[in-house]
Design a protein around this motif. Sequence first.
Motif, PDB file in Angstrom:
ATOM      1  N   LEU A  55      36.915  35.954  37.303  1.00  0.00           N
ATOM      2  CA  LEU A  55      37.191  37.310  36.823  1.00  0.00           C
ATOM      3  C   LEU A  55      38.615  37.465  36.301  1.00  0.00           C
ATOM      4  CD1 LEU A  55      35.418  39.133  39.741  1.00  0.00           C
ATOM      5  CD2 LEU A  55      34.642  39.101  37.384  1.00  0.00           C
ATOM      6  N   LYS A  91      30.979  45.790  25.696  1.00  0.00           N
ATOM      7  CA  LYS A  91      30.242  46.218  26.880  1.00  0.00           C
ATOM      8  C   LYS A  91      30.625  45.350  28.088  1.00  0.00           C
ATOM      9  CE  LYS A  91      25.468  46.525  27.725  1.00  0.00           C
ATOM     10  NZ  LYS A  91      24.080  46.528  27.233  1.00  0.00           N
ATOM     11  N   HIS A  92      30.619  44.058  27.887  1.00  0.00           N
ATOM     12  CA  HIS A  92      30.955  43.149  28.987  1.00  0.00           C
ATOM     13  C   HIS A  92      32.400  43.327  29.458  1.00  0.00           C
ATOM     14  CE1 HIS A  92      27.422  40.118  28.439  1.00  0.00           C
ATOM     15  NE2 HIS A  92      27.029  41.357  28.630  1.00  0.00           N
ATOM     16  N   LEU A  95      32.319  46.397  31.677  1.00  0.00           N
ATOM     17  CA  LEU A  95      31.680  46.111  32.963  1.00  0.00           C
ATOM     18  C   LEU A  95      32.601  45.259  33.836  1.00  0.00           C
ATOM     19  CD1 LEU A  95      28.033  45.284  31.773  1.00  0.00           C
ATOM     20  CD2 LEU A  95      28.877  47.416  32.756  1.00  0.00           C
ATOM     21  N   HIS A  96      33.285  44.333  33.177  1.00  0.00           N
ATOM     22  CA  HIS A  96      34.219  43.450  33.859  1.00  0.00           C
ATOM     23  C   HIS A  96      35.315  44.255  34.561  1.00  0.00           C
ATOM     24  CE1 HIS A  96      35.528  39.255  34.163  1.00  0.00           C
ATOM     25  NE2 HIS A  96      36.760  39.727  34.171  1.00  0.00           N
ATOM     26  N   LEU A  98      35.214  47.451  35.478  1.00  0.00           N
ATOM     27  CA  LEU A  98      34.664  48.236  36.588  1.00  0.00           C
ATOM     28  C   LEU A  98      34.401  47.354  37.803  1.00  0.00           C
ATOM     29  CD1 LEU A  98      32.095  50.493  34.708  1.00  0.00           C
ATOM     30  CD2 LEU A  98      34.224  51.230  35.784  1.00  0.00           C
ATOM     31  N   LYS A  99      33.921  46.179  37.537  1.00  0.00           N
ATOM     32  CA  LYS A  99      33.615  45.243  38.612  1.00  0.00           C
ATOM     33  C   LYS A  99      34.885  44.887  39.400  1.00  0.00           C
ATOM     34  CE  LYS A  99      31.060  40.936  39.118  1.00  0.00           C
ATOM     35  NZ  LYS A  99      30.218  39.972  38.395  1.00  0.00           N
ATOM     36  N   LYS A 102      36.032  47.878  41.467  1.00  0.00           N
ATOM     37  CA  LYS A 102      35.218  48.101  42.660  1.00  0.00           C
ATOM     38  C   LYS A 102      35.576  47.080  43.746  1.00  0.00           C
ATOM     39  CE  LYS A 102      30.841  49.090  44.626  1.00  0.00           C
ATOM     40  NZ  LYS A 102      29.688  48.276  44.958  1.00  0.00           N
ATOM     41  N   TYR A 103      35.782  45.857  43.316  1.00  0.00           N
ATOM     42  CA  TYR A 103      36.146  44.822  44.275  1.00  0.00           C
ATOM     43  C   TYR A 103      37.533  45.101  44.865  1.00  0.00           C
ATOM     44  CZ  TYR A 103      37.285  40.294  46.269  1.00  0.00           C
ATOM     45  OH  TYR A 103      37.658  39.297  47.142  1.00  0.00           O
ATOM     46  N   PRO A 126      34.198  37.232  29.340  1.00  0.00           N
ATOM     47  CA  PRO A 126      35.390  38.079  29.447  1.00  0.00           C
ATOM     48  C   PRO A 126      36.239  37.627  30.632  1.00  0.00           C
ATOM     49  CG  PRO A 126      33.462  39.251  30.275  1.00  0.00           C
ATOM     50  CD  PRO A 126      32.973  37.952  29.706  1.00  0.00           C
ATOM     51  N   TYR A 237      28.997  52.039  35.581  1.00  0.00           N
ATOM     52  CA  TYR A 237      28.508  50.658  35.401  1.00  0.00           C
ATOM     53  C   TYR A 237      27.046  50.654  34.959  1.00  0.00           C
ATOM     54  CZ  TYR A 237      28.191  45.640  36.367  1.00  0.00           C
ATOM     55  OH  TYR A 237      28.036  44.274  36.252  1.00  0.00           O
TER      56      TYR A 237
END
Lengths: 464, 67
Positions: A55, A91-92, A95-96, A98-99, A102-103, A126, A237
Amino acid sequence: MTKKTDAHQASFRDPSGYIFYDGKTLRRAIKPIYFPQYNKLKESGFFKNLISNGLLISHEETSVSSEEIIITPEEIPFITNPYEWSFEQYKHAALHTLKIQKYALSKGFILKDASAYNVTFHKGKPVFIDTLSFDFYEEGTPWRAYKQFITHFFGPLVLSKYHGTEIFKMMQTHIDGIPVKLIASMLPTRSKLSSILYPNIHLLAKMESKHSEDYKAETKIATLSKKSQENILESLYDYIKGLTLKEASEWGDYYNKTNYDEAAFEAKKTLIKEWIKPLSPQKLIDVGGNDGTFARTVIDSVPHIIVTDIDSNAVDYNYKQLQKNKETNMLPFVCDVLQPAPGIGFNNTERNSLIERLADYAPDVTMALALIHHITLSGNVPFEKSASFFASFSKNLIIEFPTREDSWAQSLLVRKREFINHFDFYNETEFEKGYLKYFDLEKKEVVKGTKRLLYLLKNKNNEV
Amino acid sequence: MNFLYFDPGLGAMIVQAVVAAAAGILLFSKNVMYKVKSFFGLVKEEEDTYDSIDIEEEDTNTDDKKN
């Protein structure tokens, strides 16, 4: 002590540190103000976990002193910017982000900013590149990068659903994202009925203008539980993941519409492969490379390949293909040769122009197949000018020239109507005259079964 | 230590309470719908190549000390 040759122009916004060039190596300096965060992120295994999950870009600690810590991130051969991404890529990247947020939240950290420039594409995926974007989470505080996420990611994506991916180019004129008010004004009225779009855009726009004159910062900010913040992240997400485009492709099914047959197609592939092999390039760029079909013929032998196309759908298709095939050495992005991305931001240097990035990248081989007739006949760019463009970054150039007899060149010429005589210069002799000012002719062949010529040219200027 | 090097937007900070409430309701109803749909075998496989929001943790021994 590391010698700093050149501070990077894009890293002044965050006071936590900055990036600089040490010779040719990019390094990141961290200032004491960020030491507590950095140490905690490192010691808790947070960095390690993000990096092992692919990530965050990996880095090594180069030196530590009481004044600054220097880290050296893994090198990324070519940086693409949000306005050069296809829909799926954009888009990715969203999402990346947000991920990661969240983590981070689950580990007691937050992303303190959600700039789209913190993400780029590397090894087919990404990756988050701003290692200093994390801060401590304070219980009960809302996400301070929320608005930035909307203006950089959510807004452009939602708008592209209604208006197409041309919307992403607005990021060129708005370096800090599309203003919320503008996003709201460009959405259809029925979007107010959406339980996602209403609060995240319309209500946000309303609240922003209502509180824009609170100069003394008097208004109290309500607390927001961690669970509530997770709900925001998850709902965004889910929504983004489900977004699709409506626009049909002009070029997406290009290869089903070629004006030559399968055999000629294969002949072109073979010729390209043969010519590229002895050059053993480390880096290759295919300008106007559509979905990467021709670049893929050499994907096993070239360590790094970039493929650009004007059509976002073709780039999208290429991106999906490389994710499916798990190809890590190809990077597709959107580029209009007639209007390459300019340098933007403060001093026009925060984000480099495409031309500067290409010159830095310095590909060993440049391919321009079925492109010159568009540049010359649609863009009215004289041969000498397009030759000087390619010469500014190419060592070897493989260029295809569809002659006047080629049906596509024909159709572009016919569209000139009464001005068709102005384009008499579109012929083999004039093409060579223009290009041989900057290049030496190495090879020239007719692509079997077509009315097209393929050239291998070598730059006269060896220093490129 | 809360330094901001860009303006997070006051409205944006306040609005999050409402956004979160709406999101909560939406996620809850989605969950219910998912359960209903999977009961009837109507759940479709997704095509997107990007996976879920949650990270699979391989190495948690150091991280766990924190929480």
